[in-house]
Write an enzyme that holds these catalytic residues in place. Structure first.
Site, PDB file in Angstrom:
ATOM      1  CG  ASP A 274      -9.620  93.469  29.017  1.00 43.27           C
ATOM      2  OD1 ASP A 274      -8.993  93.077  29.881  1.00 43.27           O
ATOM      3  OD2 ASP A 274      -8.702  94.269  28.259  1.00 43.27           O
TER       4      ASP A 274
ATOM      5  CG  HIS B 122      -5.718  96.009  29.400  1.00 45.33           C
ATOM      6  ND1 HIS B 122      -6.747  94.784  29.398  1.00 45.33           N
ATOM      7  CD2 HIS B 122      -4.602  95.700  29.992  1.00 45.33           C
ATOM      8  CE1 HIS B 122      -5.791  93.815  30.020  1.00 45.33           C
ATOM      9  NE2 HIS B 122      -4.737  94.333  30.398  1.00 45.33           N
TER      10      HIS B 122
HETATM   11  N1  NAI Z   1      -3.295  94.214  27.400  1.00 39.83           N
HETATM   12  C1  NAI Z   1      -3.112  93.089  27.911  1.00 39.83           C
HETATM   13  O1  NAI Z   1      -4.175  92.288  27.830  1.00 39.83           O
HETATM   14  C2  NAI Z   1      -2.198  92.408  28.632  1.00 39.83           C
HETATM   15  C3  NAI Z   1      -1.088  93.003  28.863  1.00 39.83           C
HETATM   16  N2  NAI Z   1       0.037  92.323  29.415  1.00 39.83           N
HETATM   17  C4  NAI Z   1       1.478  92.897  29.715  1.00 39.83           C
HETATM   18  O2  NAI Z   1       2.274  92.424  28.585  1.00 39.83           O
HETATM   19  C5  NAI Z   1       3.676  92.734  29.053  1.00 39.83           C
HETATM   20  C6  NAI Z   1       4.583  91.525  28.807  1.00 39.83           C
HETATM   21  O3  NAI Z   1       4.328  90.281  29.711  1.00 39.83           O
HETATM   22  P1  NAI Z   1       5.136  89.270  29.824  1.00 39.83           P
HETATM   23  O4  NAI Z   1       5.468  88.567  28.915  1.00 39.83           O
HETATM   24  O5  NAI Z   1       4.410  88.440  30.889  1.00 39.83           O
HETATM   25  O6  NAI Z   1       6.344  89.723  30.706  1.00 39.83           O
HETATM   26  P2  NAI Z   1       7.984  89.185  30.775  1.00 39.83           P
HETATM   27  O7  NAI Z   1       8.620  89.910  31.937  1.00 39.83           O
HETATM   28  O8  NAI Z   1       7.839  87.627  30.946  1.00 39.83           O
HETATM   29  O9  NAI Z   1       8.618  89.547  29.526  1.00 39.83           O
HETATM   30  C7  NAI Z   1       8.802  90.887  29.185  1.00 39.83           C
HETATM   31  C8  NAI Z   1       9.946  91.064  28.327  1.00 39.83           C
HETATM   32  O10 NAI Z   1      10.298  92.246  27.703  1.00 39.83           O
HETATM   33  C9  NAI Z   1      11.437  92.331  27.700  1.00 39.83           C
HETATM   34  N3  NAI Z   1      11.665  93.929  27.657  1.00 39.83           N
HETATM   35  C10 NAI Z   1      11.692  94.586  28.907  1.00 39.83           C
HETATM   36  N4  NAI Z   1      11.969  96.206  28.126  1.00 39.83           N
HETATM   37  C11 NAI Z   1      12.216  95.904  26.923  1.00 39.83           C
HETATM   38  C12 NAI Z   1      12.664  96.804  25.947  1.00 39.83           C
HETATM   39  N5  NAI Z   1      12.678  98.319  25.847  1.00 39.83           N
HETATM   40  N6  NAI Z   1      12.443  96.319  24.434  1.00 39.83           N
HETATM   41  C13 NAI Z   1      12.461  95.156  24.203  1.00 39.83           C
HETATM   42  N7  NAI Z   1      12.097  94.143  25.308  1.00 39.83           N
HETATM   43  C14 NAI Z   1      11.933  94.488  26.221  1.00 39.83           C
HETATM   44  C15 NAI Z   1      12.125  91.801  28.974  1.00 39.83           C
HETATM   45  O11 NAI Z   1      13.614  91.567  29.003  1.00 39.83           O
HETATM   46  C16 NAI Z   1      11.370  90.449  28.999  1.00 39.83           C
HETATM   47  O12 NAI Z   1      11.634  89.341  28.326  1.00 39.83           O
HETATM   48  C17 NAI Z   1       3.470  93.386  30.376  1.00 39.83           C
HETATM   49  O13 NAI Z   1       3.328  94.558  30.640  1.00 39.83           O
HETATM   50  C18 NAI Z   1       2.199  92.678  30.910  1.00 39.83           C
HETATM   51  O14 NAI Z   1       1.534  93.434  31.911  1.00 39.83           O
HETATM   52  C19 NAI Z   1      -0.133  90.838  29.771  1.00 39.83           C
HETATM   53  C20 NAI Z   1      -1.314  90.359  29.911  1.00 39.83           C
HETATM   54  C21 NAI Z   1      -2.212  90.928  29.335  1.00 39.83           C
HETATM   55  O1  OAA Z   2      -3.047  92.381  34.863  1.00 37.22           O
HETATM   56  C1  OAA Z   2      -1.880  92.158  34.459  1.00 37.22           C
HETATM   57  O2  OAA Z   2      -0.801  92.742  34.654  1.00 37.22           O
HETATM   58  C2  OAA Z   2      -2.060  91.504  33.138  1.00 37.22           C
HETATM   59  C3  OAA Z   2      -3.174  91.762  32.294  1.00 37.22           C
HETATM   60  O3  OAA Z   2      -2.970  92.864  31.833  1.00 37.22           O
HETATM   61  C4  OAA Z   2      -4.289  90.985  32.172  1.00 37.22           C
HETATM   62  O4  OAA Z   2      -4.120  89.844  32.524  1.00 37.22           O
HETATM   63  O5  OAA Z   2      -4.979  91.590  31.714  1.00 37.22           O
END
Ligand code: NAI
Ligand code: OAA
Length: 329
Positions: A160, A188
């Site tokens: 952000d 967030h």
């Molecule tokens: N704080 C931030 O600014 C942001 C946060 N996010 C969040 O990050 C997270 C991950 O996003 P992506 O990589 O795109 O998702 P994704 O679905 O591509 O990957 C998530 C992975 O986590 C694994 N997983 C699920 N439960 C698990 C556990 N208990 N232990 C270990 N691995 C586990 C899944 O098998 C999958 O491979 C989401 O919650 C998303 O909303 C995404 C973008 C920005």
């Molecule tokens: O909005 C979502 O789920 C992914 C995220 O946290 C972001 O891009 O800031």
């Protein structure tokens, strides 16, 4: 090189952020170009095969700093001796879903991981929670780790922060590198408050340079706060490479320090500063030095900012109440 490798644990290693993150950790972008790393990848059983594929590719890249890769579905193994933990694994938000909906789905993941960190991580463990809802997931993990200092659990609002810098640079025509002291307050989520009243554009007050409160209220704040949803709409998947990049920035700044005259935004355990109830994990302006951080104190919060900070903090309090009710903290 004689330096002891740093153990870095990444959860959700087979996901899209994991894929964008691991290669850059292994090439020195997390801790520095002279710091060797050992990677521990935590996945759920269904994700292990894909994580093994990623590990094969990491081998194939022959990174000089990469001193080993372990893959496991057991948090107790994944966090054993961990110095840095990036908690990415969670269920990403899909179209039309708000973060509040994710609390119950994801909360259960972070309690056992917090306990495993408590029981097995290295004494200097630093935790960054990326998986949403990041602030409250960090609170769940932190609550399950009573033996680890609370300030070691942080949530990611650096994406952000970076988005706010990018939008401000576009509006003012300044270079990204000329923008300093932007602050993300609160959660967030769509309620976050990106604050430019203390920010600088090439040494001048950003709010005065912009001089357009309507743009702030109607364009800048919603663009930054809803950027995640806009990316999902455009890409059909949530932010991945930009999120990975922000995670690297967060840890790199935490370990290596903020530049003189600048600060960053991190979701950290509140000490009650700026009226944010103590114990909530909320985003603040922070300076970092020698691996620790301090909240920037003494900023004047004007009438435009106060209700916006309060609204996001209220949402965090509601999330905390919800996870309390679910027995997660
Ligand atoms: N704080 C931030 O600014 C942001 C946060 N996010 C969040 O990050 C997270 C991950 O996003 P992506 O990589 O795109 O998702 P994704 O679905 O591509 O990957 C998530 C992975 O986590 C694994 N997983 C699920 N439960 C698990 C556990 N208990 N232990 C270990 N691995 C586990 C899944 O098998 C999958 O491979 C989401 O919650 C998303 O909303 C995404 C973008 C920005
Ligand atoms: O909005 C979502 O789920 C992914 C995220 O946290 C972001 O891009 O800031």
């Amino acid at each position: 090189m004689t330096r002891t490798p740093v153990n870095v644990t990444v959860t959700g290693a087979a996901g899209q952020i994991g894929y964008a993150l691991l290669f850059r950790i292994a090439s020195g972008h997390l801790l520095g170009a002279d710091v060797p790393v050992k990677l521990r990848l935590l996945e759920i059983p269904q994700g292990l095969k894909a994580a093994e594929g990623t590990a094969m590719e990491l081998d194939d890249a022959a990174f000089p700093l990469l001193r080993g890769i372990d893959i496991t579905d057991d948090p107790n193994v994944a966090f054993a001796g961990a110095n840095v933990a990036l908690l990415v694994g969670a269920r990403p938000r899909t179209k039309g879903m708000e973060r509040g909906d994710l609390l119950a789905a994801n909360g259960g993941i972070f309690k056992p991981q917090g306990k495993a960190i408590n029981d097995h991580a290295a004494d200097d463990i630093k935790v960054l929670v990326v998986g949403n809802p990041a602030n409250t997931n960090a609170l769940i993990a932190q609550s399950a780790a009573p033996d680890v200092p609370a300030e070691r659990f942080t949530a990611m609002t650096r994406l952000d922060h970076n988005r706010a810098i990018a939008q401000l640079a576009k509006k003012t025509g300044a270079a990204v590198s000329d923008i300093k002291r932007v602050t993300i307050w609160g959660n967030h989520s769509a309620t976050q408050y990106p604050d430019i009243f203390h920010a600088e554009v090439a040494g001048k007050n950003a709010a005065e340079v912009v001089n357009d409160e309507q743009w702030l209220a109607d364009t800048f704040i919603p663009t930054v706060a809803k950027r995640g949803a806009a990316i999902i709409e455009a890409r059909g998947a949530s932010s991945a490479a930009s999120a990975a990049s922000a995670a690297l920035d967060h840890v790199h700044t935490w370990v290596n320090g903020t530049a003189d005259g600048d600060w960053t935004s991190m979701g950290i355990v509140s000490d009650g500063s700026y009226g944010v109830p103590a114990g909530l994990i909320s985003s603040f302006p922070v300076t970092t030095k020698d691996g620790s951080f301090e909240i920037v104190q003494g900023l004047e919060i004007n009438e435009f900012s106060r209700p916006r900070i309060d609204a996001s903090v209220k949402e965090l309090e509601e999330e905390r109440a919800a996870v309390r009710e679910l027995g997660l903290i």
